[in-house]
Design a protein around this motif. Structure first.
Motif, PDB file in Angstrom:
ATOM      1  N   GLU A  91       0.676  -0.146  -9.651  1.00 12.96           N
ATOM      2  CA  GLU A  91      -0.550  -0.028 -10.116  1.00 12.96           C
ATOM      3  C   GLU A  91      -0.702   0.689 -11.544  1.00 12.96           C
ATOM      4  OE1 GLU A  91      -2.297   3.128  -7.671  1.00 12.96           O
ATOM      5  OE2 GLU A  91      -2.430   1.558  -5.735  1.00 12.96           O
ATOM      6  N   ASP A 104      -6.411  -2.906   0.650  1.00 12.63           N
ATOM      7  CA  ASP A 104      -6.085  -1.967   1.499  1.00 12.63           C
ATOM      8  C   ASP A 104      -7.456  -1.085   1.825  1.00 12.63           C
ATOM      9  OD1 ASP A 104      -7.523  -0.531  -0.825  1.00 12.63           O
ATOM     10  OD2 ASP A 104      -5.278   0.100  -1.744  1.00 12.63           O
ATOM     11  N   ARG A 148       2.040   1.444  -3.232  1.00 12.67           N
ATOM     12  CA  ARG A 148       1.307   1.371  -4.617  1.00 12.67           C
ATOM     13  C   ARG A 148       1.450   0.160  -5.458  1.00 12.67           C
ATOM     14  NH1 ARG A 148       0.444   7.116  -7.035  1.00 12.67           N
ATOM     15  NH2 ARG A 148      -1.220   6.231  -8.323  1.00 12.67           N
ATOM     16  N   GLU A 169       0.872  -1.250   0.013  1.00 10.97           N
ATOM     17  CA  GLU A 169      -0.063  -0.193   0.068  1.00 10.97           C
ATOM     18  C   GLU A 169       0.994   1.356   0.028  1.00 10.97           C
ATOM     19  OE1 GLU A 169      -3.940   1.941   2.624  1.00 10.97           O
ATOM     20  OE2 GLU A 169      -2.674   0.088   3.217  1.00 10.97           O
ATOM     21  N   ARG A 218      -4.688  -5.938  -2.820  1.00 13.71           N
ATOM     22  CA  ARG A 218      -3.129  -5.776  -3.205  1.00 13.71           C
ATOM     23  C   ARG A 218      -2.205  -6.897  -2.919  1.00 13.71           C
ATOM     24  NH1 ARG A 218      -1.696  -0.807  -4.456  1.00 13.71           N
ATOM     25  NH2 ARG A 218      -2.948   1.188  -4.068  1.00 13.71           N
ATOM     26  N   LEU A 270       5.681   3.281 -11.981  1.00 16.25           N
ATOM     27  CA  LEU A 270       5.345   3.399 -10.347  1.00 16.25           C
ATOM     28  C   LEU A 270       6.497   2.402  -9.792  1.00 16.25           C
ATOM     29  CD1 LEU A 270       1.780   3.431  -9.644  1.00 16.25           C
ATOM     30  CD2 LEU A 270       3.429   5.612  -9.354  1.00 16.25           C
TER      31      LEU A 270
END
Length: 432
Positions: A244, A325, A219, A216, A331, A248
């Motif tokens: 995601e 999350d 991401r 989390e 996740r 990232l």
């Protein structure tokens, strides 16, 4: 320091501290035990302590000899995987420290009495403590002998394994209380990076909460493709990490930084490995069915405990885990066995080795029927139907022209009806 050595180390420390404090306490102090302390000279106290030390070492040698015989018997007659149970048994973990306290205390006290000046007779609390520890050693010796004899009873042994297995399963169930509803994981994308095992070993636990927090924060979406108890090779893929969106996943977010949440060890551990407990019960059964031992009733007792365990598992949350999350986005995806996987593990090998023994076949059919009735998911009930047919087919091949085959067929048909909603039929006469 390994937890196995914690109690012995503390016992040695306690023995040393008592040996230093009780040998030459200040006159009139509380260490005189209100006048109840044994009275004598330093020489007499050293003689007493030496006698206590010799008796303690002799008793300890008896316990160690008995323990080696028990360990050899557990490994040879039942399963080498049961040695861990004996090693962690309360008898060994408590009795051995009692003797360590006594031996270290006597050695330190004998040395300290050699430094005490004079030869006057007065209360010696150190000698009183030695007598108390000698009594404790005698009680520990009797306790360990009786406790070991109880552990060697196969009924207690298989029940102990079953209780440990259910305790581990309930612990995993409590972890799942905050899991998201199970969903199918998305297929791998071209931007996924592999999670690789940092060392050779067995997966002994997976910290889903830690994985979720890290995923989390960065991401990411984490997929772990190995289950607890599975062997892994150093550098082999054990999962994957996906961002995601493209870009990232930064160098600081290398998948290796997530692997620390997957605990590896040199061997499987019972604390979270439900399959290991089932494997131990299966090992006991197939070892009992071997020509060298030829003890079908021990196999029956293992099957009874497997029935209890599997029916208990049927009421718990099993299968793959999904952790989401705060926004509800999945996740972390963790692999874990379903009830049908445990059913296959509990029956496949025993069926192959015990198909020629009618009493074992009947217990296998009863196990599958009971588990199928407890199963909550259609796929698990279908697996129970398929397992019933497989067991009966193996029995028909192994007992081709046996007159005892027809009662087994009849019982299998009754179990099929039980899986469709009829009451569970009783075992045929004299098969319990």
């Amino acid at each position: 320091m390994r937890s196995d050595w914690l109690l012995p180390a503390l016992a040695a420390l306690l023995g040393g501290v008592l040996g230093v404090m009780l040998v030459d306490p200040p006159p009139g102090s509380v260490w005189a035990l209100g006048g109840l302390a044994w009275r004598g000279t330093p020489r007499e106290a050293r003689t007493l302590l030496s006698s206590v030390l010799g008796t303690a070492i002799t008793s300890l040698s008896i316990i160690l000899s008995l323990s080696m015989l028990v360990a050899q018997n557990l490994g040879a007659q039942y399963s080498p995987r049961l040695l861990r149970i004996y090693q962690r048994d309360a008898g060994i973990r408590i009795v051995i420290p009692v003797f360590i306290v006594t031996c270290v205390y006597c050695v330190v006290a004998v040395q300290r009495f050699g430094l005490v000046p004079g030869d006057q007779e007065r209360p010696r609390p150190a000698a009183s403590m030695a007598i108390f520890l000698l009594i404790a050693c005698g009680a520990a010796l009797v306790f360990q002998v009786l406790h070991t004899l109880q552990l060697m009873r196969v009924e207690n042994l298989v029940r102990t394994v079953a209780n440990i297995t259910l305790h581990a399963a309930r612990g995993l169930h409590r972890r799942r209380m905050s899991d998201a509803p199970p969903v199918a994981p998305p297929p791998p994308s071209t931007h996924a990076l592999p999670l690789r095992a940092p060392a050779n070993g067995f997966v002994v636990d997976v910290d889903g909460v830690a994985l979720l927090a890290r995923a989390e924060a960065r991401r990411l979406v984490v997929h772990v493709d190995v289950a607890i108890g599975e062997p892994v090779l150093r550098g082999a893929p054990i999962g994957r990490v996906e961002p995601e969106s493209v870009g990232l996943l930064r160098p600081a977010d290398e998948p290796e930084s997530l692997v620390s949440a997957i605990a590896l060890d040199r061997w499987r551990d019972q604390d979270a490995d439900v399959a290991l407990g089932l494997r131990q019960l299966v090992d006991i059964a197939i070892k009992a069915l071997s020509p060298g031992i030829n003890d079908p009733y021990t196999a029956v007792e293992s099957l009874d405990q497997l029935t209890f365990v599997l029916c208990g598992l049927a009421h718990l949350r099993l299968g793959p885990r999904v952790l989401a999350d705060g926004d509800g986005r999945a996740r972390v995806f963790l692999r874990a066995p379903e009830l049908r996987d445990y059913l296959h593990l509990a029956t496949e090998q025993i069926t192959r080795y015990g198909a020629a023994e009618p009493v074992v076949v009947l217990r296998l059919l009863r196990l599958v029927g009971a588990v199928g009735q407890c199963a909550r998911h259609p796929a698990d009930r279908q697996a129970a139907h398929a397992t019933l047919r497989r067991i009966l087919a193996e029995a028909e091949r192994a007992q081709a022209d046996s007159p005892l085959l027809e009662p087994q067929r009849r019982y299998a048909r009754e179990m099929e009806r039980a899986l469709d909603g009829a009451p569970l039929p009783p075992l045929p006469g004299l098969e319990f």
